[in-house]
Scaffold this motif. Structure first.
Motif, PDB file in Angstrom:
ATOM      1  N   GLY A   9      47.411  47.516  34.649  1.00  0.00           N
ATOM      2  CA  GLY A   9      48.432  47.614  35.685  1.00  0.00           C
ATOM      3  C   GLY A   9      47.930  47.294  37.074  1.00  0.00           C
ATOM      4  O   GLY A   9      48.719  47.177  38.010  1.00  0.00           O
ATOM      5  N   HIS A 184      49.982  61.895  35.990  1.00  0.00           N
ATOM      6  CA  HIS A 184      50.100  60.489  35.601  1.00  0.00           C
ATOM      7  C   HIS A 184      49.899  59.586  36.819  1.00  0.00           C
ATOM      8  O   HIS A 184      50.572  59.754  37.840  1.00  0.00           O
ATOM      9  CB  HIS A 184      51.467  60.212  34.988  1.00  0.00           C
ATOM     10  CG  HIS A 184      51.764  61.035  33.768  1.00  0.00           C
ATOM     11  ND1 HIS A 184      51.233  60.749  32.529  1.00  0.00           N
ATOM     12  CD2 HIS A 184      52.539  62.142  33.611  1.00  0.00           C
ATOM     13  CE1 HIS A 184      51.660  61.644  31.658  1.00  0.00           C
ATOM     14  NE2 HIS A 184      52.453  62.503  32.282  1.00  0.00           N
ATOM     15  N   SER A 188      49.534  53.290  36.505  1.00  0.00           N
ATOM     16  CA  SER A 188      49.411  53.096  35.061  1.00  0.00           C
ATOM     17  C   SER A 188      50.715  52.610  34.447  1.00  0.00           C
ATOM     18  O   SER A 188      51.778  53.193  34.685  1.00  0.00           O
ATOM     19  CB  SER A 188      49.003  54.410  34.383  1.00  0.00           C
ATOM     20  OG  SER A 188      49.037  54.260  32.971  1.00  0.00           O
ATOM     21  N   PRO A 189      50.660  51.552  33.623  1.00  0.00           N
ATOM     22  CA  PRO A 189      51.878  51.069  32.984  1.00  0.00           C
ATOM     23  C   PRO A 189      52.449  52.045  31.959  1.00  0.00           C
ATOM     24  O   PRO A 189      53.596  51.889  31.524  1.00  0.00           O
ATOM     25  CB  PRO A 189      51.447  49.751  32.329  1.00  0.00           C
ATOM     26  CG  PRO A 189      49.965  49.844  32.198  1.00  0.00           C
ATOM     27  CD  PRO A 189      49.489  50.706  33.326  1.00  0.00           C
ATOM     28  N   THR A 190      51.673  53.057  31.571  1.00  0.00           N
ATOM     29  CA  THR A 190      52.180  54.054  30.624  1.00  0.00           C
ATOM     30  C   THR A 190      52.930  55.191  31.323  1.00  0.00           C
ATOM     31  O   THR A 190      53.548  56.015  30.652  1.00  0.00           O
ATOM     32  CB  THR A 190      51.028  54.654  29.793  1.00  0.00           C
ATOM     33  OG1 THR A 190      50.132  55.366  30.649  1.00  0.00           O
ATOM     34  CG2 THR A 190      50.263  53.575  29.049  1.00  0.00           C
ATOM     35  N   THR A 191      52.864  55.234  32.648  1.00  0.00           N
ATOM     36  CA  THR A 191      53.598  56.273  33.379  1.00  0.00           C
ATOM     37  C   THR A 191      55.081  55.933  33.396  1.00  0.00           C
ATOM     38  O   THR A 191      55.463  54.800  33.695  1.00  0.00           O
ATOM     39  CB  THR A 191      53.059  56.394  34.814  1.00  0.00           C
ATOM     40  OG1 THR A 191      51.684  56.798  34.755  1.00  0.00           O
ATOM     41  CG2 THR A 191      53.833  57.441  35.605  1.00  0.00           C
ATOM     42  N   SER A 192      55.884  56.916  33.095  1.00  0.00           N
ATOM     43  CA  SER A 192      57.326  56.714  33.008  1.00  0.00           C
ATOM     44  C   SER A 192      57.903  56.181  34.312  1.00  0.00           C
ATOM     45  O   SER A 192      57.667  56.751  35.388  1.00  0.00           O
ATOM     46  CB  SER A 192      57.995  58.052  32.655  1.00  0.00           C
ATOM     47  OG  SER A 192      59.366  58.030  32.938  1.00  0.00           O
ATOM     48  N   ARG A 193      58.677  55.104  34.210  1.00  0.00           N
ATOM     49  CA  ARG A 193      59.356  54.572  35.389  1.00  0.00           C
ATOM     50  C   ARG A 193      60.283  55.622  35.994  1.00  0.00           C
ATOM     51  O   ARG A 193      60.375  55.753  37.214  1.00  0.00           O
ATOM     52  CB  ARG A 193      60.142  53.312  35.015  1.00  0.00           C
ATOM     53  CG  ARG A 193      60.952  52.728  36.174  1.00  0.00           C
ATOM     54  CD  ARG A 193      61.732  51.498  35.758  1.00  0.00           C
ATOM     55  NE  ARG A 193      62.534  50.980  36.867  1.00  0.00           N
ATOM     56  CZ  ARG A 193      62.547  49.725  37.267  1.00  0.00           C
ATOM     57  NH1 ARG A 193      61.785  48.837  36.664  1.00  0.00           N
ATOM     58  NH2 ARG A 193      63.310  49.346  38.268  1.00  0.00           N
TER      59      ARG A 193
END
Length: 238
Positions: A9, A184, A188-193
């Motif tokens: 990210g 988070h 990080s691309p895994t963190t919820s939008r």
């Protein structure tokens, strides 16, 4: 202690890698055992051929058989050559100012909050009495819902909005940046939008007139750009 490495990210990860290496070299004492904990590396600005990377750190050293903890935030400047190679051109450690004898109630609450994690320079900013209560009360309001990892408040940030001659709200004690929400990382691309956007909305509702982050939201208060892909900025008029 795990070494900092850029994760998925990141925009221009090599820029941050070079900045962190420069900070570790700058802060590591030569006369005593020490460890440098890099809390985060976020952009103070990223343009096509120049960048500012803000690196908040904790420093642990041993002196007279005692563990001493401290730390700072360093604004690392980099430039890109015509050959496409980035290099560090300057390092600017934070200068928070001396602590004041009396702090506001909001300042004391932020410093004591278990929901708000402050790097050393940001905690020193608050103890200096140079952070507006609008910033502090918004942090406290957000901390009712979120666990917040702060990266930068006042010191260690460029004086002007990077690449412009417009004064930044940060050095005037009227802004703070969040690099982590509920554990988070914003980058990080895994963190919820939805986690990030709800936090941005909450910052605006709590009083910020200028909320930047990785997503462009509708409304005059919001903005997004490459610099803010890795943190949420909240600025205040007073």
């Amino acid at each position: 202690m795990r070494a900092w490495v850029p994760g998925a990210g990141e925009i221009q990860p090599e820029v941050k890698r070079l900045a962190v290496a420069a900070v570790v070299k700058l802060l590591k004492p030569t006369d005593t055992p020490a460890a440098i904990e890099v809390i985060d590396a976020q952009y103070g600005g990223i343009l096509s051929s120049s960048a500012s990377v803000l690196v908040p750190c904790r420093v642990y050293s041993i002196r007279a058989n005692r563990l001493i903890s401290g730390g700072t935030t360093v604004d690392v400047r980099l430039s890109k050559s015509s050959q496409g190679t980035w290099r560090v051109t300057a390092t600017h450690p934070a200068q928070p100012g001396a602590p004041v004898a009396s702090l506001s109630s909001a300042a004391r609450q932020v410093l004591a909050s278990e929901q708000i994690t402050l790097p050393p320079a940001s905690a020193a900013d608050i103890r200096s009495g140079q952070v507006h209560d609008s910033v502090l009360t918004t942090m406290l309001e957000l901390a009712k819902t979120y666990r917040i990892g702060i990266s930068v408040i006042r010191s260690g940030h460029p004086l002007d909005v990077f690449g412009t001659d417009r004064p930044s709200d940060h050095p005037r004690g009227r802004a703070f940046d969040t690099w982590q929400i509920n554990g988070h990382a914003v980058v990080s691309p895994t963190t919820s939008r939805s986690l990030i956007t709800s936090y941005m909305h909450a910052a605006e509702s709590a009083g910020s007139y200028n909320v930047g982050g990785p997503y462009q939201l509708s409304g005059a208060a919001y903005f997004s750009d490459a610099t803010h892909h890795d943190h949420v900025h909240a600025g205040f008029r007073t």
